[in-house]
Each structure stands twice: as C-alpha cells, then as structure tokens.
Scaffold this motif. Structure first.
Motif, PDB file in Angstrom:
ATOM      1  N   ALA A   1       0.820  -1.222   0.000  1.00 33.74           N
ATOM      2  CA  ALA A   1       0.000   0.000   0.000  1.00 33.74           C
ATOM      3  C   ALA A   1       0.848   1.265   0.000  1.00 33.74           C
ATOM      4  CB  ALA A   1      -0.926  -0.010   1.204  1.00 33.74           C
ATOM      5  N   THR A   2       1.779   1.381  -0.935  1.00 34.24           N
ATOM      6  CA  THR A   2       2.721   2.492  -0.953  1.00 34.24           C
ATOM      7  C   THR A   2       2.012   3.838  -1.109  1.00 34.24           C
ATOM      8  OG1 THR A   2       4.419   1.094  -1.925  1.00 34.24           O
ATOM      9  CG2 THR A   2       4.714   3.463  -2.111  1.00 34.24           C
ATOM     10  N   ILE A   3       2.412   4.795  -0.275  1.00 35.24           N
ATOM     11  CA  ILE A   3       1.944   6.184  -0.366  1.00 35.24           C
ATOM     12  C   ILE A   3       3.117   7.031  -0.843  1.00 35.24           C
ATOM     13  CG2 ILE A   3       1.150   8.183   0.949  1.00 35.24           C
ATOM     14  CD1 ILE A   3      -0.319   6.297   2.800  1.00 35.24           C
ATOM     15  N   GLU A   4       2.928   7.712  -1.953  1.00 34.44           N
ATOM     16  CA  GLU A   4       4.008   8.529  -2.500  1.00 34.44           C
ATOM     17  C   GLU A   4       4.188   9.826  -1.730  1.00 34.44           C
ATOM     18  OE1 GLU A   4       3.534   9.152  -6.669  1.00 34.44           O
ATOM     19  OE2 GLU A   4       4.205   7.126  -7.180  1.00 34.44           O
TER      20      GLU A   4
ATOM     21  N   PHE B   1      -4.780  13.834   3.293  1.00 35.14           N
ATOM     22  CA  PHE B   1      -4.772  13.699   1.837  1.00 35.14           C
ATOM     23  C   PHE B   1      -3.566  12.836   1.453  1.00 35.14           C
ATOM     24  CE2 PHE B   1      -6.744  17.782   2.785  1.00 35.14           C
ATOM     25  CZ  PHE B   1      -7.908  17.729   2.021  1.00 35.14           C
ATOM     26  N   VAL B   2      -3.777  11.863   0.588  1.00 37.28           N
ATOM     27  CA  VAL B   2      -2.686  10.980   0.178  1.00 37.28           C
ATOM     28  C   VAL B   2      -2.570  10.925  -1.341  1.00 37.28           C
ATOM     29  CG1 VAL B   2      -2.801   9.541   2.244  1.00 37.28           C
ATOM     30  CG2 VAL B   2      -4.189   8.943   0.268  1.00 37.28           C
ATOM     31  N   LYS B   3      -1.334  10.853  -1.791  1.00 43.11           N
ATOM     32  CA  LYS B   3      -1.036  10.664  -3.216  1.00 43.11           C
ATOM     33  C   LYS B   3      -0.505   9.248  -3.387  1.00 43.11           C
ATOM     34  CE  LYS B   3       2.057  12.208  -6.925  1.00 43.11           C
ATOM     35  NZ  LYS B   3       3.192  13.121  -7.272  1.00 43.11           N
ATOM     36  N   LEU B   4      -1.159   8.475  -4.234  1.00 39.68           N
ATOM     37  CA  LEU B   4      -0.770   7.078  -4.453  1.00 39.68           C
ATOM     38  C   LEU B   4      -0.091   6.921  -5.810  1.00 39.68           C
ATOM     39  CD1 LEU B   4      -3.995   5.259  -3.175  1.00 39.68           C
ATOM     40  CD2 LEU B   4      -2.005   6.035  -1.867  1.00 39.68           C
ATOM     41  N   PRO B   5       0.619   5.820  -6.012  1.00 38.32           N
ATOM     42  CA  PRO B   5       1.234   5.568  -7.319  1.00 38.32           C
ATOM     43  C   PRO B   5       0.177   5.537  -8.429  1.00 38.32           C
ATOM     44  CG  PRO B   5       2.100   4.064  -5.663  1.00 38.32           C
ATOM     45  CD  PRO B   5       0.951   4.767  -5.028  1.00 38.32           C
ATOM     46  N   VAL B   6       0.608   5.827  -9.624  1.00 36.14           N
ATOM     47  CA  VAL B   6      -0.300   5.842 -10.784  1.00 36.14           C
ATOM     48  C   VAL B   6      -0.987   4.488 -10.920  1.00 36.14           C
ATOM     49  CG1 VAL B   6      -0.453   6.092 -13.286  1.00 36.14           C
ATOM     50  CG2 VAL B   6       1.106   7.559 -11.977  1.00 36.14           C
ATOM     51  N   GLY B   7      -2.304   4.531 -11.076  1.00 37.93           N
ATOM     52  CA  GLY B   7      -3.072   3.310 -11.250  1.00 37.93           C
ATOM     53  C   GLY B   7      -3.602   2.696  -9.980  1.00 37.93           C
ATOM     54  N   ARG B   8      -3.166   3.200  -8.838  1.00 40.28           N
ATOM     55  CA  ARG B   8      -3.635   2.642  -7.573  1.00 40.28           C
ATOM     56  C   ARG B   8      -4.759   3.508  -7.007  1.00 40.28           C
ATOM     57  NH1 ARG B   8       0.621   0.233  -3.485  1.00 40.28           N
ATOM     58  NH2 ARG B   8       0.559  -1.286  -5.172  1.00 40.28           N
TER      59      ARG B   8
ATOM     60  N   ARG C   1       0.672   5.956  17.344  1.00 41.08           N
ATOM     61  CA  ARG C   1       0.464   7.263  17.973  1.00 41.08           C
ATOM     62  C   ARG C   1      -0.680   7.142  18.986  1.00 41.08           C
ATOM     63  NH1 ARG C   1       4.855   7.662  16.451  1.00 41.08           N
ATOM     64  NH2 ARG C   1       5.743   9.146  14.973  1.00 41.08           N
ATOM     65  N   THR C   2      -1.782   7.834  18.777  1.00 38.01           N
ATOM     66  CA  THR C   2      -2.937   7.735  19.674  1.00 38.01           C
ATOM     67  C   THR C   2      -4.212   7.774  18.839  1.00 38.01           C
ATOM     68  OG1 THR C   2      -3.339  10.110  19.987  1.00 38.01           O
ATOM     69  CG2 THR C   2      -1.651   9.087  21.382  1.00 38.01           C
ATOM     70  N   ALA C   3      -5.334   7.548  19.497  1.00 34.63           N
ATOM     71  CA  ALA C   3      -6.618   7.596  18.796  1.00 34.63           C
ATOM     72  C   ALA C   3      -6.911   8.998  18.285  1.00 34.63           C
ATOM     73  CB  ALA C   3      -7.731   7.135  19.736  1.00 34.63           C
ATOM     74  N   ARG C   4      -6.405  10.025  18.960  1.00 33.56           N
ATOM     75  CA  ARG C   4      -6.620  11.411  18.516  1.00 33.56           C
ATOM     76  C   ARG C   4      -5.899  11.711  17.214  1.00 33.56           C
ATOM     77  NH1 ARG C   4     -11.103  13.631  20.695  1.00 33.56           N
ATOM     78  NH2 ARG C   4     -11.059  13.585  22.973  1.00 33.56           N
ATOM     79  N   HIS C   5      -4.829  10.977  16.930  1.00 39.06           N
ATOM     80  CA  HIS C   5      -4.076  11.195  15.693  1.00 39.06           C
ATOM     81  C   HIS C   5      -4.793  10.620  14.474  1.00 39.06           C
ATOM     82  CE1 HIS C   5      -0.889  11.946  18.614  1.00 39.06           C
ATOM     83  NE2 HIS C   5      -0.105  12.391  17.646  1.00 39.06           N
ATOM     84  N   VAL C   6      -5.730   9.718  14.682  1.00 40.49           N
ATOM     85  CA  VAL C   6      -6.366   9.015  13.565  1.00 40.49           C
ATOM     86  C   VAL C   6      -7.210   9.984  12.725  1.00 40.49           C
ATOM     87  CG1 VAL C   6      -7.963   7.174  12.922  1.00 40.49           C
ATOM     88  CG2 VAL C   6      -6.414   6.871  14.853  1.00 40.49           C
ATOM     89  N   PRO C   7      -6.975  10.046  11.418  1.00 40.21           N
ATOM     90  CA  PRO C   7      -7.743  10.958  10.564  1.00 40.21           C
ATOM     91  C   PRO C   7      -9.224  10.595  10.529  1.00 40.21           C
ATOM     92  CG  PRO C   7      -5.764  10.154   9.441  1.00 40.21           C
ATOM     93  CD  PRO C   7      -5.940   9.318  10.669  1.00 40.21           C
ATOM     94  N   ALA C   8     -10.063  11.626  10.556  1.00 38.62           N
ATOM     95  CA  ALA C   8     -11.505  11.406  10.413  1.00 38.62           C
ATOM     96  C   ALA C   8     -11.836  11.043   8.971  1.00 38.62           C
ATOM     97  CB  ALA C   8     -12.271  12.658  10.829  1.00 38.62           C
ATOM     98  N   ARG C   9     -11.071  11.615   8.037  1.00 37.17           N
ATOM     99  CA  ARG C   9     -11.260  11.300   6.620  1.00 37.17           C
ATOM    100  C   ARG C   9      -9.898  11.175   5.947  1.00 37.17           C
ATOM    101  NH1 ARG C   9     -15.315  14.495   3.004  1.00 37.17           N
ATOM    102  NH2 ARG C   9     -14.763  12.691   1.742  1.00 37.17           N
ATOM    103  N   ILE C  10      -9.792  10.212   5.038  1.00 38.47           N
ATOM    104  CA  ILE C  10      -8.589  10.040   4.218  1.00 38.47           C
ATOM    105  C   ILE C  10      -9.016  10.171   2.770  1.00 38.47           C
ATOM    106  CG2 ILE C  10      -6.645   8.540   3.644  1.00 38.47           C
ATOM    107  CD1 ILE C  10      -7.021   7.135   6.304  1.00 38.47           C
ATOM    108  N   ILE C  11      -8.418  11.120   2.057  1.00 42.69           N
ATOM    109  CA  ILE C  11      -8.856  11.467   0.710  1.00 42.69           C
ATOM    110  C   ILE C  11      -7.701  11.311  -0.272  1.00 42.69           C
ATOM    111  CG2 ILE C  11      -9.839  13.291  -0.737  1.00 42.69           C
ATOM    112  CD1 ILE C  11     -10.957  14.504   1.894  1.00 42.69           C
ATOM    113  N   GLN C  12      -7.935  10.619  -1.366  1.00 40.33           N
ATOM    114  CA  GLN C  12      -6.916  10.471  -2.389  1.00 40.33           C
ATOM    115  C   GLN C  12      -6.894  11.698  -3.297  1.00 40.33           C
ATOM    116  OE1 GLN C  12      -7.214   6.902  -4.736  1.00 40.33           O
ATOM    117  NE2 GLN C  12      -5.463   7.398  -6.039  1.00 40.33           N
TER     118      GLN C  12
END
Length: 211
Positions: A122-125, A145-152, A170-181
């Motif tokens: 699951a590589t994140i660029e 916000f995450v940028k993934l390899p082309v095609g993923r 880390r902690t539960a507070r660090h967990v993102p509420a939303r992850i967007i590509q």
C-alpha cells in the motif's frame, strides 16, 4: 493585556466572532520567543513556524499575534468578558484539545507505507494532513490527503490499514476522520507542504494568519 481578534482580511472581528488573537499594545513581559523553542522535544516544523511567527511579530513592534484562534466573549455583569481558545491558526493540529505536529503522522506514513519502508505494501508517494474546524468552531478533526502511485486507488482496506497503523503507533486522537486520495500534494517554493493554505481553503477553514 490589551487583546483583540482579527479576521483573515486584517479587520477587527465583531463581538462574538472568532478570529486571530492579537495583542494590540506592548506589555512588560514580552516573550523571548514563541513555543516550541529550539532545543525542546518538538517537531522541527513546529519550532520553525513558531520562530517565523515571532520574527514577524517583532517587525510589527506594537501588535503581536501568537498563532491562536480564539473567541472573545462579551462582558457579563461587568466582568469584562472572557476568551475561549479554539485552536491554532498555523499547521499545528488540535483535535479534542490534544496538540501535535503534522510530522507525527508523516513519520508513521513514511515508516510503514513509503517505498523505502521495507514493508512493500500500500505504498503512499506523498501526503498532507490538516485540521478541519467542526462543532461551531469549538473543535477540529484530522483530514489526511494521500497521493498514491499511478493506477492505484484508495480503497476501504487501505484506509483501515492507515488508521490502524496511526492509532497503534500514535494515539486515537491522531487518527484521521477522513482520508482522501488526491493527484498531487502542493509545496511552497522552498519545499514546505502547503498545510495552512489547504486548511483555510481546501477544507473551508476560517482560521486566519495575519502577517
């Protein structure tokens, strides 16, 4: 201390309207710098941002701002009113009152999801994390916000893996509420992630950062 709040346009906020905390008159115990200072156990970008804010404040000579987003409450019974701290107006995250630097999340992503992490999954660029104001300006949540390899494509499984890894390391507070590509991550000319601008515009934040 003589303090006021100002809008992103540099206009004094109306009563009951949140804005940037500004000290409008000099005071006897002016600080030598803004926290976190160099040499303490804090993310490098947080130390650098504090130093830059302090330098800009010195140029002002009279009015100083500390990177705080606040709400001045009206006077009740002659008590002159109060102040509610709503969070930071810089890149420091503050979900549920727990303050931490964005690098704490980047470190997890680099250590587990990058191409050099050794895990090979699951590589994140690249990535960018900001806080989004919620609950009528009284709290904020973490948006990643995450940028993934082309095609993923970012799927539910990968989102779950990211959240789990951040929670464990880390902690539960660090967990993102939303992850967007996203297709790409914005940077300044000197190589810094554009966190504050994305926080203001990209997630419709009203936080201000007066220069």
């Amino acid at each position: 201390m003589a303090v006021e709040t100002y809008s992103p346009e540099g206009v004094k906020s109306e009563e009951g309207q949140a804005g940037e905390l500004v000290c409008v008159r000099p005071f006897p115990c002016m600080p030598l710098g803004f926290w976190p200072l160099s040499g303490v156990d804090a993310p490098e970008e947080a130390v650098r941002a504090a130093s830059e804010r302090f330098y800009r404040s010195l140029l002002c000579r009279v009015q100083t701002h500390h990177g705080d987003h606040v709400l001045l409450t009206p006077s009740r019974g002659g008590n002159a009113g109060g102040l509610i701290m709503l969070g930071r107006s810089d890149g420091v995250l503050n979900p549920g009152g727990v303050r931490f630097g964005s690098s704490e999340i980047y470190d997890v992503l680099d250590g587990y999801f990058s191409s050099v992490s050794g895990h090979g999954i699951a590589t994140i660029e690249d990535a960018l994390v900001v806080g989004q104001v919620i609950a009528d300006d009284l709290d904020e949540r973490v948006i990643l916000f995450v940028k993934l390899p082309v095609g993923r494509t970012l799927g539910a499984d990968m989102k779950s893996m990211i959240k789990t890894e951040i929670r464990v390391r880390r902690t539960a507070r660090h967990v993102p509420a939303r992850i967007i590509q996203v297709e790409d991550i914005p940077y300044t000319l000197n190589g810094k992630r554009v966190e504050v601008l994305v926080k203001k515009v990209g997630v419709r934040s009203i936080l201000c950062d007066l220069d």
